[in-house]
Enzyme design. Sequence first.
Site, short mmCIF file in Angstrom:
data_model
loop_
_atom_site.label_atom_id
_atom_site.label_comp_id
_atom_site.label_asym_id
_atom_site.label_seq_id
_atom_site.Cartn_x
_atom_site.Cartn_y
_atom_site.Cartn_z
CB THR A 132 6.73 -3.60 -16.53
OG1 THR A 132 7.86 -3.93 -17.33
CG2 THR A 132 7.12 -3.64 -15.06
CE LYS A 133 8.81 -2.06 -21.98
NZ LYS A 133 8.24 -0.88 -21.66
NE ARG A 184 13.56 -22.89 -21.25
CZ ARG A 184 12.58 -23.81 -21.24
NH1 ARG A 184 11.95 -24.14 -22.34
NH2 ARG A 184 12.22 -24.37 -20.09
CB ALA A 188 9.87 -17.94 -8.73
CG HIS A 212 -0.58 5.46 -3.93
ND1 HIS A 212 -1.10 5.60 -2.66
CD2 HIS A 212 0.25 4.38 -3.87
CE1 HIS A 212 -0.61 4.67 -1.86
NE2 HIS A 212 0.21 3.91 -2.57
#
Length: 198
Positions: free
Chosen positions: A178-179, A196, A173, A133
């Site tokens: 986001t990073k 890990r 899953a 958007h």
Amino acid sequence: MKKINRDSIPYLTDRAIEEGITFFTTLISRTIARWRGLTLGEGCKFYGMAFFRRVPMSTIRIGQNCRFRSAYWANFIGLNRRCMISTLNNGAIIKIGDRCGFSGTVIAAEKKILLGNRIRCGANTTITDTDWHTDDPRTGDPASVIIEDDVWLGMNVTILKGVTIGKGSLVAANSLVTKSIPAGVMAAGQPAKIIRKI
């Protein structure tokens, strides 16, 4: 090979039908990809009809021997949509390496998405480099996504803009990435964090 008997006939019939459908959907999908201006490598196979959309002056390049599973019968973990590969802007780039597998995967680029070789995308994964958007002042600029060789994304994983995932990593899953994630690790969660080393 085991004997054909009453027990195996239903399964073998299903497989024959699926192979026939795959032959025709591969033929049609390759034709549509050419018509829409995609570069599609040799040996790519389509289990059901994928969806392609390429904006003029943008690039979608798919390597060799990739698999696109879009039909409900193509992955028994459960697909809720077709594979959808699209550019959203002039100059956008999507490049996919060789021997990658996609199951109901959405890849949408406003800027750039680069996938290496042998990427596994589980059922209903999403990879995008934009907030979509763009008319809303709360959104930011698109940022490139890079997924290196041999990465495995579990089912329902979402990769957001500006993320790089290092070689050989696995994202569990239902994770939201986001990073960036380094090479050779397992990450999980919303947002995804390193669990890990592999």
